[in-house]
Design an enzyme around this catalytic site. Structure first.
Site, short mmCIF file in Angstrom:
data_model
loop_
_atom_site.label_atom_id
_atom_site.label_comp_id
_atom_site.label_asym_id
_atom_site.label_seq_id
_atom_site.Cartn_x
_atom_site.Cartn_y
_atom_site.Cartn_z
CD GLU A 137 -18.34 -0.35 -6.14
OE1 GLU A 137 -19.03 -0.14 -7.22
OE2 GLU A 137 -18.52 0.27 -5.15
CB ALA A 246 -1.73 -1.08 1.84
CG LEU A 342 13.95 -25.59 -7.43
CD1 LEU A 342 14.97 -24.40 -7.50
CD2 LEU A 342 12.95 -25.45 -6.40
CD GLU A 367 -3.01 -2.32 -1.40
OE1 GLU A 367 -2.80 -1.09 -1.77
OE2 GLU A 367 -3.09 -2.80 -0.24
P1 TGC Z 1 -7.75 11.16 -9.44
O1 TGC Z 1 -8.62 12.19 -9.89
O2 TGC Z 1 -6.30 11.00 -9.88
O3 TGC Z 1 -7.62 11.36 -7.76
C1 TGC Z 1 -8.76 11.37 -6.76
C2 TGC Z 1 -8.39 12.13 -5.89
O4 TGC Z 1 -7.37 11.36 -4.94
C3 TGC Z 1 -6.24 11.88 -4.81
N1 TGC Z 1 -5.04 10.77 -4.90
C4 TGC Z 1 -4.11 10.44 -3.92
N2 TGC Z 1 -4.10 10.81 -2.65
C5 TGC Z 1 -3.37 10.08 -1.93
N3 TGC Z 1 -2.55 9.33 -2.59
C6 TGC Z 1 -2.83 8.61 -3.75
N4 TGC Z 1 -2.06 7.75 -4.07
C7 TGC Z 1 -3.71 9.35 -4.55
N5 TGC Z 1 -3.86 9.33 -5.87
C8 TGC Z 1 -4.82 10.40 -6.10
C9 TGC Z 1 -6.02 13.16 -5.87
O5 TGC Z 1 -5.15 14.03 -5.60
C10 TGC Z 1 -7.53 13.46 -5.84
O6 TGC Z 1 -7.77 14.29 -4.76
P2 TGC Z 1 -8.70 15.62 -5.02
O7 TGC Z 1 -8.62 16.20 -3.57
O8 TGC Z 1 -8.23 16.50 -5.91
O9 TGC Z 1 -10.25 14.74 -5.40
O10 TGC Z 1 -8.34 9.96 -9.39
P3 TGC Z 1 -8.51 8.81 -10.67
O11 TGC Z 1 -9.91 8.51 -10.52
O12 TGC Z 1 -8.19 9.54 -11.95
O13 TGC Z 1 -7.68 7.63 -10.38
C11 TGC Z 1 -6.31 7.67 -10.19
C12 TGC Z 1 -5.61 6.17 -9.77
C13 TGC Z 1 -5.86 5.26 -11.31
C14 TGC Z 1 -4.18 6.29 -9.77
C15 TGC Z 1 -6.42 5.58 -8.76
O14 TGC Z 1 -7.74 5.65 -8.70
C16 TGC Z 1 -5.76 4.13 -8.43
O15 TGC Z 1 -4.85 4.23 -7.40
N6 TGC Z 1 -6.17 3.13 -8.90
C17 TGC Z 1 -5.98 1.53 -8.23
C18 TGC Z 1 -6.98 1.42 -7.39
C19 TGC Z 1 -5.96 0.37 -6.37
O16 TGC Z 1 -5.10 0.28 -6.11
N7 TGC Z 1 -7.18 -0.43 -5.77
C20 TGC Z 1 -6.60 -1.20 -4.44
C21 TGC Z 1 -7.77 -1.86 -3.81
S1 TGC Z 1 -7.24 -2.35 -2.25
C22 TGC Z 1 -6.30 -3.82 -2.43
O17 TGC Z 1 -6.12 -4.22 -3.58
C23 TGC Z 1 -5.88 -4.49 -1.20
S2 TGC Z 1 -5.02 -5.93 -1.61
C24 TGC Z 1 -4.61 -6.75 -0.02
C25 TGC Z 1 -3.05 -6.28 0.17
O18 TGC Z 1 -2.98 -5.09 0.34
O19 TGC Z 1 -2.36 -7.00 0.46
P1 FAD Z 2 -9.00 -3.80 -14.05
O1 FAD Z 2 -9.02 -2.55 -13.29
O2 FAD Z 2 -10.24 -4.45 -14.81
O3 FAD Z 2 -7.74 -4.00 -14.81
C1 FAD Z 2 -7.50 -5.11 -15.93
C2 FAD Z 2 -6.19 -4.58 -16.91
O4 FAD Z 2 -6.27 -3.32 -17.42
C3 FAD Z 2 -4.81 -4.52 -15.99
O5 FAD Z 2 -4.17 -4.99 -16.77
C4 FAD Z 2 -4.86 -3.02 -15.67
O6 FAD Z 2 -3.65 -2.80 -15.68
C5 FAD Z 2 -5.35 -2.51 -17.23
N1 FAD Z 2 -5.70 -1.11 -16.98
C6 FAD Z 2 -6.80 -0.54 -16.43
N2 FAD Z 2 -6.83 0.89 -16.44
C7 FAD Z 2 -5.97 1.15 -17.54
C8 FAD Z 2 -5.56 2.37 -18.11
N3 FAD Z 2 -6.07 3.47 -17.69
N4 FAD Z 2 -4.65 2.39 -18.85
C9 FAD Z 2 -4.00 1.03 -19.36
N5 FAD Z 2 -4.05 0.04 -18.77
C10 FAD Z 2 -5.30 0.06 -17.79
N6 FAD Z 2 -9.49 -4.80 -3.52
C11 FAD Z 2 -9.83 -4.24 -2.06
O7 FAD Z 2 -10.78 -3.24 -2.35
N7 FAD Z 2 -9.56 -4.74 -1.11
C12 FAD Z 2 -9.04 -5.88 -0.93
O8 FAD Z 2 -8.65 -6.41 0.03
C13 FAD Z 2 -8.60 -6.62 -2.04
N8 FAD Z 2 -7.79 -7.85 -2.07
C14 FAD Z 2 -7.32 -8.43 -3.13
C15 FAD Z 2 -6.91 -9.78 -2.99
C16 FAD Z 2 -6.76 -10.40 -4.27
C17 FAD Z 2 -6.18 -12.02 -4.09
C18 FAD Z 2 -6.90 -9.87 -5.66
C19 FAD Z 2 -6.60 -10.63 -6.98
C20 FAD Z 2 -7.26 -8.50 -5.55
C21 FAD Z 2 -7.98 -7.89 -4.35
N9 FAD Z 2 -8.35 -6.55 -4.54
C22 FAD Z 2 -8.90 -5.88 -3.25
C23 FAD Z 2 -8.63 -6.02 -5.68
C24 FAD Z 2 -7.52 -5.26 -6.59
O9 FAD Z 2 -7.21 -4.19 -6.00
C25 FAD Z 2 -8.09 -5.03 -8.06
O10 FAD Z 2 -7.95 -6.47 -8.43
C26 FAD Z 2 -7.18 -4.15 -8.72
O11 FAD Z 2 -7.09 -2.67 -8.29
C27 FAD Z 2 -7.19 -4.41 -10.11
O12 FAD Z 2 -8.66 -4.18 -10.69
P2 FAD Z 2 -9.42 -5.38 -11.53
O13 FAD Z 2 -9.01 -6.57 -11.24
O14 FAD Z 2 -10.62 -4.71 -11.66
O15 FAD Z 2 -8.64 -5.12 -12.93
#
Ligand code: TGC
Ligand code: FAD
Length: 388
Positions: A137, A246, A342, A367
């Site tokens: 979001e 992923a 390059l 991710e």
């Molecule tokens: P936290 O309280 O630690 O966890 C909430 C619940 O989730 C469980 N959990 C996991 N389960 C499976 N796999 C994992 N990697 C997990 N990490 C945590 C955890 O056990 C808990 O379960 P329960 O049953 O106890 O409720 O959550 P938090 O709010 O403190 O956050 C932890 C953190 C920062 C690691 C997590 O929120 C996170 O991974 N943040 C990054 C978000 C992210 O990766 N977004 C990606 C969006 S999609 C995208 O970018 C697609 S790009 C396109 C492409 O793939 O090419």
């Molecule tokens: P923020 O969360 O605002 O982070 C900003 C900075 O703060 C980063 O350097 C981060 O490391 C740092 N930071 C954050 N928290 C902490 C902490 N606790 N301690 C220290 N440093 C911290 N999302 C989807 O859901 N679906 C998709 O298909 C998808 N595709 C994407 C495609 C592209 C091209 C891009 C650019 C993003 C995409 N995303 C998607 C979103 C992506 O997953 C987010 O951009 C990513 O999770 C980071 O969130 P943010 O950009 O809001 O950065």
């Protein structure tokens, strides 16, 4: 005696089965013939070749580690090799396949009803339908637990409202998996893109991943049947579990991007003549090539080990975080170093290195950002969470 020729300095192909080597060869041929010829033009124009998705599906390059519904059920190392070959061309193709396969098909296969599986899995696998995943979001992607998008239970239907951002495949998709907060925790909803109240807007002016379709998504009182909910997805952990799949693909994929850059820089250095010598004869250039050979070999071995663990059902989120942050950082540094080798030509779209370097800036962030994954590893090794 010489080491095994590039790109397999450590002869890792010997660690692969005959079938894995065969699938790798097929994927590489497909990418060279079908995707490479037009990627620079798409990158420049900021367009994704939508028609490529069906061709990728026919070639079993989408959701290939899933079985049933016409899917091949390849092992996790074969799946990883396919991701590597897609990203060798451009991160946009691996991204598209990651989203479709790991972030839409996997959740349906893992958490979906029989009706949802019957409706979507075969079509998504063939690439005749396109999926997207909306978790992030505008207020902050690293902390998905703070999501504001809501799904209200209205008895015989759900009502969804909220704003999502950065939805890969968004403007192309037939179905979007929306994660929303309910009175009973976070849930996933399969939302057809033509549902009234659903609006995708393209995010333009990107300087990275230009050949990928990124969108904002508004959900304005979107009415969905009860059957739209993924019945077995309970809580934020379900969404994060999809991300593990992923992110595993990224660990492999970025090695493909790094290899492509290295390949280009090595050939360039072997040809370019400066100070009456080939560039590749200078010690500093050889030092860079040696460092990159090491980093690529380490990345290949790390990905392979993760694949072995995943095949054995022993892969943990902490392993994936180590691999994602390590391999993406290595690939980004390699792409930048190759761009440097390059010289001025490196900034041109006629070469690959700058395009890959720019793409990898996104991969560093999406991710789970680099630092989020370092924090996950930090938590694993110390037993203390430092996220908040
Ligand atoms: P936290 O309280 O630690 O966890 C909430 C619940 O989730 C469980 N959990 C996991 N389960 C499976 N796999 C994992 N990697 C997990 N990490 C945590 C955890 O056990 C808990 O379960 P329960 O049953 O106890 O409720 O959550 P938090 O709010 O403190 O956050 C932890 C953190 C920062 C690691 C997590 O929120 C996170 O991974 N943040 C990054 C978000 C992210 O990766 N977004 C990606 C969006 S999609 C995208 O970018 C697609 S790009 C396109 C492409 O793939 O090419
Ligand atoms: P923020 O969360 O605002 O982070 C900003 C900075 O703060 C980063 O350097 C981060 O490391 C740092 N930071 C954050 N928290 C902490 C902490 N606790 N301690 C220290 N440093 C911290 N999302 C989807 O859901 N679906 C998709 O298909 C998808 N595709 C994407 C495609 C592209 C091209 C891009 C650019 C993003 C995409 N995303 C998607 C979103 C992506 O997953 C987010 O951009 C990513 O999770 C980071 O969130 P943010 O950009 O809001 O950065």
């Amino acid at each position: 005696p010489h080491c095994h020729p590039y790109p397999d300095y450590m002869n890792i192909s010997e660690l692969l089965t005959e079938e894995q080597n065969r699938l790798l060869g097929e994927a590489r041929r497909f990418v060279e013939e079908e995707l490479e010829p037009s990627i620079a033009d798409h990158y420049e124009a900021g367009t994704f070749p939508k028609e490529a998705i069906a061709r990728m599906g026919e070639a079993h390059l989408i959701g290939s580690n899933l079985a049933g519904y016409g899917l091949p059920g390849y092992d996790e190392i074969s799946y990883g090799l396919i991701m590597r070959e897609l990203e060798r061309c451009d991160s946009a193709f691996r991204s598209c396949a990651s989203v479709q396969g790991s972030l839409v098909m996997y959740p349906i296969a893992k958490y979906g009803s029989d009706e949802q599986k019957d409706t979507w899995l075969e079509r998504l696998g063939k690439g005749s339908a396109i999926g997207s995943f909306a978790l992030t979001e505008p207020q902050g992607g690293s902390d998905p637990g703070s999501m504001e998008t809501r799904a209200e239970d209205r008895g015989d239907h759900w009502l969804l409202s909220g704003e999502k951002r950065w939805v890969t495949n968004g403007t192309l998709c037939d179905v979007v998996l929306v994660w929303a907060r309910t009175d009973d925790g976070v849930r996933g909803f399969l939302c057809p893109a033509d549902t009234p109240g659903v609006k995708f807007r393209s995010i333009n002016r990107k300087l990275s991943l230009r050949a990928s379709a990124s969108a904002e998504l508004s959900l304005d009182q979107v009415k969905l049947p009860k059957s739209a909910e993924l019945p077995a997805a309970r809580g934020l952990g379900a969404a994060l579990n999809c991300l593990n799949q992923a992110r595993y693909g990224i660990v492999w994929g970025v090695i493909g991007a790094a290899e492509a850059c290295y390949d280009e820089a090595l050939s360039y250095a072997q040809e370019r003549q400066l100070f009456q010598k080939k560039l590749s004869q200078f010690q500093m250039v050889q030092g860079k090539l040696a460092d990159m050979t090491l980093a690529i070999s380490q990345g290949q071995l790390l990905a392979l080990r993760l694949g072995q663990l995943k095949n054995a059902g022993q892969l943990l989120p902490g392993h994936v975080s180590l691999g994602k942050q390590g391999n993406v950082k290595a690939a980004l540094e390699i792409a930048r170093t190759c761009r440097d080798i390059l010289g001025a030509n490196g900034v041109l779209l006629d070469y690959k290195t700058m395009r890959h370097a720019c793409n990898l800036e996104t991969v560093f962030t999406y991710e789970g950002t680099h630092d989020i994954h370092r924090l996950v590893v930090g938590q694993q090794v110390t037993g203390k969470g430092a996220f908040s």
